[in-house]
Design an enzyme around this catalytic site. Sequence first.
Site, PDB file in Angstrom:
ATOM      1  N   ASP A 283      80.323  46.223  -1.293  1.00  8.93           N
ATOM      2  CA  ASP A 283      80.184  47.023  -0.085  1.00  8.93           C
ATOM      3  C   ASP A 283      81.182  46.548   0.962  1.00  8.93           C
ATOM      4  O   ASP A 283      81.722  45.441   0.867  1.00  8.93           O
ATOM      5  CB  ASP A 283      78.755  46.947   0.462  1.00  8.93           C
ATOM      6  CG  ASP A 283      78.399  45.554   0.962  1.00  8.93           C
ATOM      7  OD1 ASP A 283      78.550  44.597   0.179  1.00  8.93           O
ATOM      8  OD2 ASP A 283      77.990  45.412   2.134  1.00  8.93           O
TER       9      ASP A 283
ATOM     10  N   GLU B 196      76.096  43.090   1.305  1.00 13.38           N
ATOM     11  CA  GLU B 196      76.370  41.853   2.031  1.00 13.38           C
ATOM     12  C   GLU B 196      76.769  42.124   3.475  1.00 13.38           C
ATOM     13  O   GLU B 196      76.301  41.446   4.398  1.00 13.38           O
ATOM     14  CB  GLU B 196      77.471  41.057   1.320  1.00 13.38           C
ATOM     15  CG  GLU B 196      77.630  39.621   1.820  1.00 13.38           C
ATOM     16  CD  GLU B 196      78.508  39.486   3.045  1.00 13.38           C
ATOM     17  OE1 GLU B 196      78.422  38.455   3.740  1.00 13.38           O
ATOM     18  OE2 GLU B 196      79.301  40.414   3.326  1.00 13.38           O
ATOM     19  N   GLU B 197      77.636  43.100   3.675  1.00 13.70           N
ATOM     20  CA  GLU B 197      78.094  43.378   5.033  1.00 13.70           C
ATOM     21  C   GLU B 197      76.968  43.893   5.923  1.00 13.70           C
ATOM     22  O   GLU B 197      77.015  43.745   7.148  1.00 13.70           O
ATOM     23  CB  GLU B 197      79.246  44.392   5.018  1.00 13.70           C
ATOM     24  CG  GLU B 197      80.478  43.961   4.245  1.00 13.70           C
ATOM     25  CD  GLU B 197      81.227  42.808   4.895  1.00 13.70           C
ATOM     26  OE1 GLU B 197      80.704  42.215   5.863  1.00 13.70           O
ATOM     27  OE2 GLU B 197      82.326  42.480   4.423  1.00 13.70           O
TER      28      GLU B 197
END
Length: 464
Positions: free
Chosen positions: A103, A169-170
């Site tokens: 992502d 993750e972001e």
Amino acid sequence: MTSDLSRRDAVRDAALSAVPAALADLGTLVRIPSIAFPGFDRAEVQRSAEAVKGLLDGLGIFDAVQIKTATIPATGNPGMPAVLATRAARGGKPTILLYAHHDVQPVGDEALWETPPFEPTVRDGRLYGRGSADDKAGVMAHVGALRALVEALGADFDLGVNLFIEGEEEAGSASFAQFLRDNAEALRADVIVVADSGNWDAVTPALTVSLRGNARFTLTVRTLDHASHSGMFGGAVPDAMMATVKLLATLWDDDGAVAVEGLTERDAETPDYTEETLRSEAGLPEGVSPVGRGTILSRIWNKPSITVTGIDAPSVRNASNTLSPEISVVISARIAPGQSAKDAYAALEAHLRAHAPFGAALEFTDVDLGDAFLVDTSGAAVAQARDALAEGYGVDPVDIGVGGSIPFIADLVREFPAAQILVTGVEDPHARAHSPNESLHLDTFRRALVSEALLLESLDASTL
């Protein structure tokens, strides 16, 4: 039977040959706008996961390759799709877990991009595009290194290999801990490589040995039941903007250093790093002074920082002669290694409540905490990683701290306490991850891919 030297030479040569295809596949991944934040199209994250799965299937070495999700404990909703690939070790060899995420950050103001953010573009030795460095290059460093290992050694090598390519993750890794619990046996490894950090510069590799923690939250300041005329009541009635500005100003002293009692610092030496380098890498123009005290890298690696990253208030365009009843801000604090995020957040909340001006009411919401990380550098895999980086880059690696945070590493430590965790990456200081015109230095990527392939070869030849 080939000698150890010729075997390693074969892996190095195969890794160099693998770079063009890895970059081509990276371009394909960059074209997918896999933004996992609320309000963006989840289908694009799914499409990105499917593309990554296709790359891993193509290696032909895994016992299983799956797209999986885990439940977000706080909401009960499914997390974003991740890719999990597993291959059991043979002959007493170790298992390595390779982590990256597919992502990416939102684009931000597209007008600030020199080329379209999801159209990979090469210029001046760099590949531009959102995710080109953070972290789809990490995905392709793993894939390219494994391709090289297969090309040089064949598909029947003995090293156990698991891949976890995360999809959120972001956006905060909300389901990460649950994913680890759900898939603990499939993910278990002797060595974990997290390819989501950076290097000292474009030619000098680094192992990240410390990361700051984080405490992020929304603060709402209220002083009025409703908006009032600023001319009729200004001068007697405190509006929320005045209270917010005065309150936020207490977070820093006159040097710009954090002034919150209870936030700690780590006492550790840092390498030489000049103000000139800081200005170049951070985009700090002449005439604007750095903030804080101590060496520059101690301020970034070993001390806390506080940033206001967002504000809900009347815009300039919609400004009127009104006293604002309520203002909300997002506060992002980075926590020095050695202090828990929970304790740091408690200190921040206590400070803000103690300094609220004019009796303003404060509300704290959307609290997100992540602990700092310090690497144990005594393990055999760390030495093997340093050797591989030195060989792949032609320059000895340095140990660095990073001012940013990777909170999920604390989850990895908790779930797999015996594993040796190596934090590496393909970024250089000019990658501009999270910013407009994010880019990947192509030579750095080549060296990173070769280094990882050499590490895999070394682990396949060892028993740790």
